[in-house]
Design an enzyme around this catalytic site. Structure first.
Site, short mmCIF file in Angstrom:
data_model
loop_
_atom_site.label_atom_id
_atom_site.label_comp_id
_atom_site.label_asym_id
_atom_site.label_seq_id
_atom_site.Cartn_x
_atom_site.Cartn_y
_atom_site.Cartn_z
N ASP A 159 0.84 -1.20 0.00
CA ASP A 159 0.00 0.00 0.00
C ASP A 159 0.88 1.25 0.00
O ASP A 159 0.59 2.22 -0.70
CB ASP A 159 -0.91 -0.02 1.23
CG ASP A 159 -1.65 -1.35 1.36
OD1 ASP A 159 -2.42 -1.67 0.44
OD2 ASP A 159 -1.42 -2.08 2.34
N HIS A 187 -4.72 -3.31 6.58
CA HIS A 187 -4.50 -3.59 5.15
C HIS A 187 -5.84 -4.01 4.56
O HIS A 187 -6.13 -5.20 4.41
CB HIS A 187 -3.45 -4.69 4.95
CG HIS A 187 -3.40 -5.16 3.53
ND1 HIS A 187 -2.96 -4.36 2.50
CD2 HIS A 187 -3.80 -6.31 2.95
CE1 HIS A 187 -3.08 -5.01 1.36
NE2 HIS A 187 -3.59 -6.20 1.60
#
Ligand code: NAI
Length: 327
Positions: A159, A187
Site C-alpha cells: 500500500d 491492510h
C-alpha cells in the site's frame, strides 16, 4: 563465511511464492553477502508444485542459496527459522461471511504461531502477507507467547509503495523525492494513506495537490488498487506483493534511511490512540534491527477520522477472533 539465514515461506507454491522465492535466493531479501536456506511450507496437495519451483530454484544456481527443504509440517518448516514469511492463507470464497473467513484463517495461523513459538530461532522475525493480514498476524502472535510480540508484523508496504507511485505520477516527481509517507490502520479498503505528514522535496505533500484529488482520487485509488489489479490482470497482485515483502524485511534487518520512514503493521504500544496490542499500520523507522513507531506527529481532524475508522475495523476483527476463541 557468514552462516546461512533460514527463511521460511508459507504458501510457497502460490503466485506470490513464485515471485518471491527467486528474489530471496538471489540475495535481495537480506543483502548480497548473506547466504540463505529456504524452507517451503505448503498444504499436502501443493507440495508437488512447490517441488517444481524448487527445481527451478536449483536451475538458477544462485551462489547464496544453500539448501531448500519442502514440507507440509509447520513444526519442521519453522524449526530454527530466522525469517518467516507467512504468505499462504485462506482466500474469501463467494458468500463467505467475515466470521467464516477469520475462522478458516485461524485454523492456519494458530498452528503456525504455535510452531514458531516451539522452534523458531531466538531472533525470528515474522511478516504476515496472507489476508486478513493484520488479524492473521494477531492470531499467530497470540500463540507464540515466548516470542517478543514486536517480532510479529503484517504487510502494508505494498500500500505504501502504491501511494508513492500514485503521488509521484501526479506531481511528476521521482518516488525518491517523496519522504515520510504513511499508511495507517488495516491492510483493507479502510486503510488511510497520509499525505499531511509526507514531504515532497521537503515541502508538505498534501499542500501540493488539490484537496479534491486527495480525497476523491488518491485515497480510494490506493485503497482499491488491489481490486483494480484483479480486474485488469485476472489475478491478484503477486510480483508487487512479493516486492513489498522484500522491502519490508530488508529494511527491518538493514534499517531505514535517515530522514525518512516507511509503513508497516506492527504491535501498537498505544501510540496515536491505537489500542495497545492491535497490529496496525504506522509510520515506522528501523534501527538496530527493530521497527519503531515514529512518535510525535500531528494528526489533523481529517486524518484522525480516517485513522479511527480503520482502527475500529481492526478492533472489530480482533473482537471477532476473540469470540471464536482464536486469541
Ligand atoms: P495463491 O492462492 O496463489 O497461493 C496461496 C498458497 O498458499 C497456495 O499455494 C496454497 O496451497 C497455500 N496455502 C494455503 N493454506 C496453507 C497452509 N495452511 N500452509 C501453507 N500453505 C498454505 O495466493 P497468492 O496470490 O500467493 O496470495 C497469498 C495471500 O497473500 C492471499 O491471502 C492474498 O490475499 C494475500 N495478499 C496480501 C497482500 C498484502 O499487501 N498484504 C497483497 C497481495 C496478496
Amino acid at each position: 563465511a557468514q552462516a546461512p539465514v533460514n527463511v521460511t515461506v508459507t504458501g510457497a507454491a502460490g503466485q506470490i511464492g513464485y515471485a518471491l522465492l527467486f528474489r530471496i535466493a538471489s540475495g535481495q531479501l537480506l543483502g548480497a553477502n548473506t547466504p540463505v536456506k529456504l524452507r517451503l511450507l505448503e498444504i499436502p496437495q501443493a507440495v508437488k508444485a512447490a517441488e517444481g519451483t524448487a527445481m527451478e530454484l536449483d536451475d538458477c544456481a544462485f551462489p547464496l542459496l544453500q539448501g531448500i527443504d519442502i514440507t507440509d509440517d509447520a513444526k519442521k518448516a519453522f524449526d530454527g527459522t530466522n525469517v518467516a514469511l507467512l504468505v499462504g492463507a485462506r482466500p474469501r470464497a463467494k458468500g463467505m461471511e467475515r466470521g467464516d473467513l477469520l475462522a478458516a484463517n485461524g485454523g492456519i495461523f494458530k498452528p503456525q504461531g504455535e510452531a514458531i513459538n516451539a522452534g523458531a530461532a531466538d531472533d525470528v522475525r515474522v511478516l504476515v502477507v496472507g489476508n486478513p493480514a493484520n488479524t492473521n498476524a494477531l492470531i499467530a502472535q497470540a500463540h507464540a507467547p515466548d516470542v517478543p510480540a514486536e517480532r510479529f508484523t503484517a504487510m502494508t508496504r505494498l500500500d505504501h509503495n502504491r501511494a508513492l507511485s500514485q503521488l509521484s505520477a501526479k506531481l511528476g516527481v521521482a518516488v525518491t523525492d517523496i519522504k515520510k509517507l504513511t499508511i495507517w490502520g488495516n491492510h483493507s479498503a479502510t486503510q488511510y494513506p497520509d499525505l499531511f505528514n509526507a514531504e515532497v522535496n521537503g515541502k508538505v505533500a498534501a499542500e501540493q495537490v488539490e484537496q479534491e484529488w486527495l480525497r476523491e482520487d488518491f485515497i480510494p485509488t490506493v485503497a482499491k488498487r488491489g481490486a483494480a489489479i484483479i480486474e485488469a490482470r485476472g489475478a491478484s497482485s503477486a510480483a508487487s506483493a512479493a516486492n513489498a515483502a522484500i522491502d519490508h524485511i530488508y529494511d527491518w534487518v538493514n534499517g531505514t534511511p535517515e530522514g525518512d520512514w516507511t509503513s508497516a503493521a506492527v504491535v501498537s504500544d498505544g501510540s496515536y490512540g491505537v489500542p495497545e496490542g492491535l497490529i496496525s499500520s504506522f509510520p515506522v523507522v528501523s534501527r538496530n534491527g527493530r521497527y519503531e513507531i515514529v512518535q510525535g506527529l500531528e494528526i489533523d481532524a481529517f486524518s484522525r477520522e480516517r485513522i479511527d475508522a480503520s482502527v475500529k475495523e481492526l478492533t472489530e476483527e480482533r473482537d471477532a477472533v476473540k469470540q471464536l476463541g482464536l486469541i
